[in-house]
Design an enzyme around this catalytic site. Structure first.
Site, short mmCIF file in Angstrom:
data_model
loop_
_atom_site.label_atom_id
_atom_site.label_comp_id
_atom_site.label_asym_id
_atom_site.label_seq_id
_atom_site.Cartn_x
_atom_site.Cartn_y
_atom_site.Cartn_z
N CYS A 27 4.90 -2.13 2.58
CA CYS A 27 3.53 -1.70 2.29
C CYS A 27 3.38 -1.32 0.81
CB CYS A 27 3.20 -0.51 3.20
SG CYS A 27 1.68 0.35 2.80
N CYS A 30 1.78 2.08 0.15
CA CYS A 30 2.75 3.14 0.50
C CYS A 30 3.68 3.39 -0.68
CB CYS A 30 3.56 2.75 1.72
SG CYS A 30 2.60 2.47 3.22
#
Length: 103
Positions: A27, A30
Site C-alpha cells: 500500500c 500506507c
C-alpha cells in the site's frame, strides 16, 4: 501486532488514547504515512499509544473492525472505537484530528 497482541494492547491502554494503523505491505499511501506516524509517536510519547496491524499478518483483526480502505487509523479510548480516519493524512491533518483526545 497479531490478533492476540492487539487485544492485549487494546485492554492495556486504559483511558489513554490508542491509535492503531491498519496497513498492508503493498500500500503506497500506507508507506507515506509511516514517517508521519513515527514523528507523532515520538512527540506524543506518554499521551498517545500507537500500534500497527499489518493486514498480511492479521486479516482477522482487520475483518473484526471492518477495515475496507488502507490505510485506516482508528483511535480507541478505554477499548472502544472513538474515531476512524481513512487514507493518507499529513502530520498537521492528523494532529488536528487527534486534538479532541488531548494530543
Amino acid at each position: 501486532m497479531t490478533a492476540a497482541g492487539f487485544d492485549a494492547e487494546l485492554t492495556g491502554a486504559g483511558t489513554q488514547p490508542f491509535l492503531v494503523e491498519f496497513w498492508a505491505s503493498g500500500c503506497g499511501p500506507c508507506k507515506a504515512m509511516a514517517p508521519v506516524l513515527e514523528e507523532i509517536a515520538a512527540e506524543q510519547a506518554g499521551r498517545l499509544r500507537m500500534g500497527m496491524v499489518q493486514l498480511d499478518h492479521a486479516p482477522e483483526t482487520a475483518g473484526r473492525f471492518e477495515v475496507m480502505t488502507l490505510p485506516t487509523l482508528i483511535v480507541f479510548v478505554g477499548g472502544v472505537e472513538k474515531k476512524r480516519l481513512t487514507g493518507a493524512l499529513t502530520k498537521a491533518q492528523l494532529l488536528t484530528e487527534l486534538e479532541e483526545f488531548g494530543v
